[in-house]
Enzyme design. Structure first.
Site, mmCIF file in Angstrom:
data_model
loop_
_atom_site.group_PDB
_atom_site.id
_atom_site.type_symbol
_atom_site.label_atom_id
_atom_site.label_comp_id
_atom_site.label_asym_id
_atom_site.label_seq_id
_atom_site.Cartn_x
_atom_site.Cartn_y
_atom_site.Cartn_z
ATOM 1 N N CYS A 108 0.839 -1.214 0.000
ATOM 2 C CA CYS A 108 0.000 0.000 0.000
ATOM 3 C C CYS A 108 0.871 1.260 0.000
ATOM 4 O O CYS A 108 1.657 1.478 0.926
ATOM 5 C CB CYS A 108 -0.939 -0.074 1.203
ATOM 6 N N CYS A 166 0.766 3.496 2.986
ATOM 7 C CA CYS A 166 1.476 2.940 4.159
ATOM 8 C C CYS A 166 2.966 3.215 4.044
ATOM 9 O O CYS A 166 3.630 3.516 5.044
ATOM 10 C CB CYS A 166 1.256 1.432 4.264
ATOM 11 N N TRP A 191 19.874 -2.474 44.599
ATOM 12 C CA TRP A 191 19.233 -2.287 45.912
ATOM 13 C C TRP A 191 17.811 -2.860 45.891
ATOM 14 O O TRP A 191 17.406 -3.551 46.822
ATOM 15 C CB TRP A 191 19.158 -0.801 46.287
ATOM 16 N N GLU A 242 34.703 1.246 46.644
ATOM 17 C CA GLU A 242 34.242 1.986 47.824
ATOM 18 C C GLU A 242 32.964 1.338 48.390
ATOM 19 O O GLU A 242 32.849 1.103 49.592
ATOM 20 C CB GLU A 242 33.957 3.439 47.418
ATOM 21 N N SER A 258 18.170 -0.666 56.992
ATOM 22 C CA SER A 258 18.965 0.308 57.759
ATOM 23 C C SER A 258 20.359 0.447 57.144
ATOM 24 O O SER A 258 20.952 1.528 57.161
ATOM 25 C CB SER A 258 19.033 -0.073 59.239
ATOM 26 N N ASN A 308 19.986 2.818 54.407
ATOM 27 C CA ASN A 308 19.875 4.188 54.943
ATOM 28 C C ASN A 308 21.221 4.735 55.401
ATOM 29 O O ASN A 308 21.474 5.933 55.294
ATOM 30 C CB ASN A 308 18.856 4.232 56.090
ATOM 31 N N VAL A 341 24.037 4.050 53.979
ATOM 32 C CA VAL A 341 24.684 4.481 52.720
ATOM 33 C C VAL A 341 24.070 5.813 52.277
ATOM 34 O O VAL A 341 24.790 6.760 51.919
ATOM 35 C CB VAL A 341 24.527 3.399 51.614
ATOM 36 N N ASN A 342 22.730 5.909 52.340
ATOM 37 C CA ASN A 342 22.063 7.160 51.941
ATOM 38 C C ASN A 342 22.593 8.337 52.746
ATOM 39 O O ASN A 342 22.869 9.414 52.201
ATOM 40 C CB ASN A 342 20.547 7.071 52.185
ATOM 41 N N LYS A 372 19.445 12.078 47.730
ATOM 42 C CA LYS A 372 19.394 10.995 48.726
ATOM 43 C C LYS A 372 18.589 11.473 49.933
ATOM 44 O O LYS A 372 18.695 12.632 50.344
ATOM 45 C CB LYS A 372 20.809 10.620 49.184
ATOM 46 N N TRP A 430 15.056 7.038 54.248
ATOM 47 C CA TRP A 430 13.907 6.418 53.567
ATOM 48 C C TRP A 430 13.214 5.405 54.472
ATOM 49 O O TRP A 430 13.903 4.694 55.186
ATOM 50 C CB TRP A 430 14.453 5.756 52.288
HETATM 51 P P1 FAD Z 1 19.286 4.141 45.679
HETATM 52 O O1 FAD Z 1 20.003 4.469 46.936
HETATM 53 O O2 FAD Z 1 20.004 3.289 44.704
HETATM 54 O O3 FAD Z 1 17.911 3.453 46.082
HETATM 55 C C1 FAD Z 1 17.050 2.909 45.102
HETATM 56 C C2 FAD Z 1 15.623 3.078 45.572
HETATM 57 O O4 FAD Z 1 15.439 2.328 46.771
HETATM 58 C C3 FAD Z 1 15.253 4.504 45.935
HETATM 59 O O5 FAD Z 1 14.796 5.208 44.801
HETATM 60 C C4 FAD Z 1 14.160 4.312 46.949
HETATM 61 O O6 FAD Z 1 12.923 4.128 46.303
HETATM 62 C C5 FAD Z 1 14.537 3.017 47.642
HETATM 63 N N1 FAD Z 1 15.250 3.212 48.908
HETATM 64 C C6 FAD Z 1 16.093 4.189 49.271
HETATM 65 N N2 FAD Z 1 16.552 3.977 50.508
HETATM 66 C C7 FAD Z 1 15.983 2.835 50.946
HETATM 67 C C8 FAD Z 1 16.051 2.096 52.163
HETATM 68 N N3 FAD Z 1 16.803 2.508 53.194
HETATM 69 N N4 FAD Z 1 15.350 0.961 52.269
HETATM 70 C C9 FAD Z 1 14.560 0.532 51.264
HETATM 71 N N5 FAD Z 1 14.451 1.195 50.091
HETATM 72 C C10 FAD Z 1 15.154 2.335 49.943
HETATM 73 N N6 FAD Z 1 27.500 4.662 46.178
HETATM 74 C C11 FAD Z 1 28.534 5.400 46.677
HETATM 75 O O7 FAD Z 1 28.793 6.469 46.155
HETATM 76 N N7 FAD Z 1 29.272 4.950 47.758
HETATM 77 C C12 FAD Z 1 29.015 3.763 48.366
HETATM 78 O O8 FAD Z 1 29.679 3.377 49.310
HETATM 79 C C13 FAD Z 1 27.951 2.941 47.849
HETATM 80 N N8 FAD Z 1 27.670 1.727 48.378
HETATM 81 C C14 FAD Z 1 26.726 0.940 47.805
HETATM 82 C C15 FAD Z 1 26.518 -0.361 48.261
HETATM 83 C C16 FAD Z 1 25.601 -1.189 47.646
HETATM 84 C C17 FAD Z 1 25.396 -2.603 48.141
HETATM 85 C C18 FAD Z 1 24.838 -0.720 46.540
HETATM 86 C C19 FAD Z 1 23.862 -1.628 45.845
HETATM 87 C C20 FAD Z 1 25.042 0.577 46.067
HETATM 88 C C21 FAD Z 1 25.973 1.419 46.685
HETATM 89 N N9 FAD Z 1 26.188 2.705 46.219
HETATM 90 C C22 FAD Z 1 27.204 3.453 46.732
HETATM 91 C C23 FAD Z 1 25.300 3.295 45.207
HETATM 92 C C24 FAD Z 1 24.202 4.133 45.892
HETATM 93 O O9 FAD Z 1 23.746 3.531 47.088
HETATM 94 C C25 FAD Z 1 22.992 4.352 44.999
HETATM 95 O O10 FAD Z 1 22.534 3.117 44.540
HETATM 96 C C26 FAD Z 1 23.241 5.232 43.808
HETATM 97 O O11 FAD Z 1 23.791 6.451 44.218
HETATM 98 C C27 FAD Z 1 21.905 5.517 43.065
HETATM 99 O O12 FAD Z 1 21.006 6.143 43.972
HETATM 100 P P2 FAD Z 1 19.451 6.243 43.765
HETATM 101 O O13 FAD Z 1 19.024 7.659 43.910
HETATM 102 O O14 FAD Z 1 19.058 5.584 42.514
HETATM 103 O O15 FAD Z 1 18.802 5.461 44.995
#
Ligand code: FAD
EC number: 1.8.3.2
Length: 495
Positions: free
Chosen positions: A66, A69, A302, A336, A364, A367, A369-370, A389, A392
């Site tokens: 066609c 198309c 995560w 790290e 925890s 958190n 890490v956050n 961050k 959470w």
């Molecule tokens: P993320 O922290 O990746 O979280 C993803 C989602 O999980 C969030 O959007 C939220 O919806 C939810 N969430 C957030 N906090 C919590 C919580 N406490 N419990 C349950 N759910 C939650 N980066 C570094 O720079 N230095 C480090 O030392 C480091 N260590 C890490 C260790 C591990 C095991 C992992 C998997 C990642 C690490 N990171 C580190 C990466 C960092 O933690 C984030 O994953 C990255 O910065 C992206 O962040 P994000 O905003 O996507 O949220």
């Protein structure tokens, strides 16, 4: 072939027959082609539309002979470029597809949608097209005819009106993204189901790329993590992929020496894509950053860890803890992150006995890490501006989680936090899958839970692939399950 292998094979065939790996392969192959719209036909129509992460689909019925198309194709492709494939500007929102009604094999399909002219465009939730049909006078159908899509501009306008978006044909990657941060939207977590698959497949690809199984110790850590995935991954295809790796582990990695190449055969680890051939797709949805280099994989990891934590039983909690700690320590290629996480693992002095404690530990730890990153990102400017961050969950997501809070500290109601996490990373996370009935059945979940109890025992004996096969296979078929029961009565093979 021994009886054992036959039974296992039968179990895996049962598992494979209830899914559609072909469709995923097709989606990926098509994503690599120049045309962005996905070519559908009678064979792949249902499975592609069922598997897509996209919330909406456009189906164009056309005929290759066609001329109208052919002239329309560049317009359609201009819009498809925005939504389809790993380079999509707005991935995972609209799946753009086409069906050639001039192909004899597609005649019935085109008839079912009462195609009366070419090109004829339909709109609707992908799942509504599956085994679906359309009739001109059926006013309650969720499938709509797109009546004003003659040019790319008009088609995109029509789509924008439907979903309340303001996409433009000249949008560049990460424009118009995330008008609202996801922290306040409880429902968005259901999109993360695809990110959990993506992160699992990406983690596996990284292990392959780094040839990271370097010793019997890292091999054992790999097996433990794969066992955890085979039993408790939220995605059926990842559970199946993990089980297949366990089944073949001894052959793929004799004495811990794995072959990693992707040769197309079935004799290397590289030929066992853990979540099927179509994953990784190349993009994240819930974990998509507003910049190219933020969020993505680590966010998906995560979510994977939280989703595993809420799925395990009390008796599995310490096994799951060890599997996750060792996995991050051996295979997360961020020094790290690994070091910090390992410190937090080492600070746990008493084995976990309760799944609740493990769920709260992962929460925890995340958190902590956050909290650290909040400071780092503020001083270095390395964070994602749309996703700063936070500690959470924020009050907007779970008011009951807070007993009290001030600038300096939060007093948590741990019972509510646990309840919230169980639901958020449990039923809420898989609600999209449930809608599409992609997740496993209740029976399967029960079987999988039962399996990991055996996996826990695997810690007290050296982990052998024979035991791993038994653990993994039960979730995938009655015959394999029967074989596992037999196997449990035998002595596990020592490596
Ligand atoms: P993320 O922290 O990746 O979280 C993803 C989602 O999980 C969030 O959007 C939220 O919806 C939810 N969430 C957030 N906090 C919590 C919580 N406490 N419990 C349950 N759910 C939650 N980066 C570094 O720079 N230095 C480090 O030392 C480091 N260590 C890490 C260790 C591990 C095991 C992992 C998997 C990642 C690490 N990171 C580190 C990466 C960092 O933690 C984030 O994953 C990255 O910065 C992206 O962040 P994000 O905003 O996507 O949220």
């Amino acid at each position: 072939m021994s009886l054992v292998h036959l039974l296992l094979f039968a179990g895996l065939v049962i598992a494979a027959s209830s899914s559609s790996p072909g469709s995923r392969l097709i989606l990926r192959e098509i994503a690599d082609q120049k045309d962005k719209a996905v070519e559908l036909n009678t064979t792949n129509f249902d499975s592609v539309l069922k598997d897509t992460p996209a919330k909406y689909a456009v189906v164009e019925f056309f005929a290759h002979w066609c001329p109208a198309c052919r002239n329309y194709k560049p317009h359609y492709e201009k819009v498809a470029r925005l939504f389809n494939g790993p380079d999509a500007i707005h991935p995972g929102i609209v799946l753009m597809t086409r069906v050639d009604c001039a192909m004899k094999t597609n005649t019935n399909l085109c008839d079912k949608f009462s195609v009366s002219h070419y090109p004829m465009l339909f709109w609707g939730p992908p799942i509504k097209f599956v085994s679906g049909s359309w009739e001109p006078k059926k006013d309650k159908s969720e499938i709509l005819v797109i009546d004003d899509g003659r040019t790319a501009e008009r088609l995109l306008n029509w789509i924008n009106k439907q979903i309340g978006s303001s996409y433009g044909l000249d949008d560049q990657k990460f424009e118009n993204e995330h008008a609202l941060s996801n922290i306040t939207n409880y429902n968005q977590i259901s999109q993360a189901v695809y990110d959990v698959e993506e992160a699992t497949a990406e983690a596996f690809d990284i292990i392959l790329a780094h040839k990271a199984i370097k010793s019997s110790e890292t091999g054992a850590s790999f097996i433990r993590f794969i066992q955890l995935l085979a039993a408790h991954h939220l995605s059926r295809r990842c559970r199946r992929g993990a089980a297949e790796i366990l089944v073949n582990y001894d052959d793929l990695c004799p004495s811990g020496n794995c072959s990693y190449e992707k040769s197309g055969g079935n004799d290397t680890l590289g030929n066992f894509p853990i979540c099927g051939k179509d994953v990784p797709r190349g993009y994240y949805m819930f974990c998509r950053g507003s910049k190219n280099d933020t969020r993505g994989f680590s966010c998906g990891l995560w979510v994977l860890m939280h989703s595993l934590s809420v799925r395990i039983e009390d008796g599995e909690s310490h096994f799951a803890f060890t599997a996750i700690c060792d996995f991050v320590n051996n295979f997360f290629m961020c020094d790290e992150c690994r070091l910090h996480f390992n410190d937090m693992c080492l600070s746990v002095k008493t084995p976990f006995k309760k799944a609740r404690d493990f769920v709260l530990w992962v929460w925890s730890t995340h958190n902590k890490v956050n909290e650290r990153l909040m400071k780092d990102e503020a001083s270095l400017g390395t964070g994602d501006p749309k996703f700063p961050k936070i500690i959470w969950p924020p009050k907007e997501l779970c008011p009951l989680c807070y007993l009290s809070s001030n600038q300096k500290s939060i007093e948590w109601d741990h019972d509510h936090v646990y309840k919230f996490l169980k639901n958020y990373y449990g039923p809420k996370l898989v609600s999209l899958y449930k809608e599409k009935s992609v997740s496993g059945s209740k029976e399967e979940t029960v079987a999988a839970t039962e399996d990991l109890t055996v996996a826990t025992n695997a810690l007290v004996v050296p982990i052998g692939a024979a035991l791993a096969i038994a653990i993994a296979s039960c979730a995938f078929g009655a015959l394999a399950c029967y074989w596992r029961t037999q196997q449990k009565n035998r002595k596990p093979r020592r490596r």
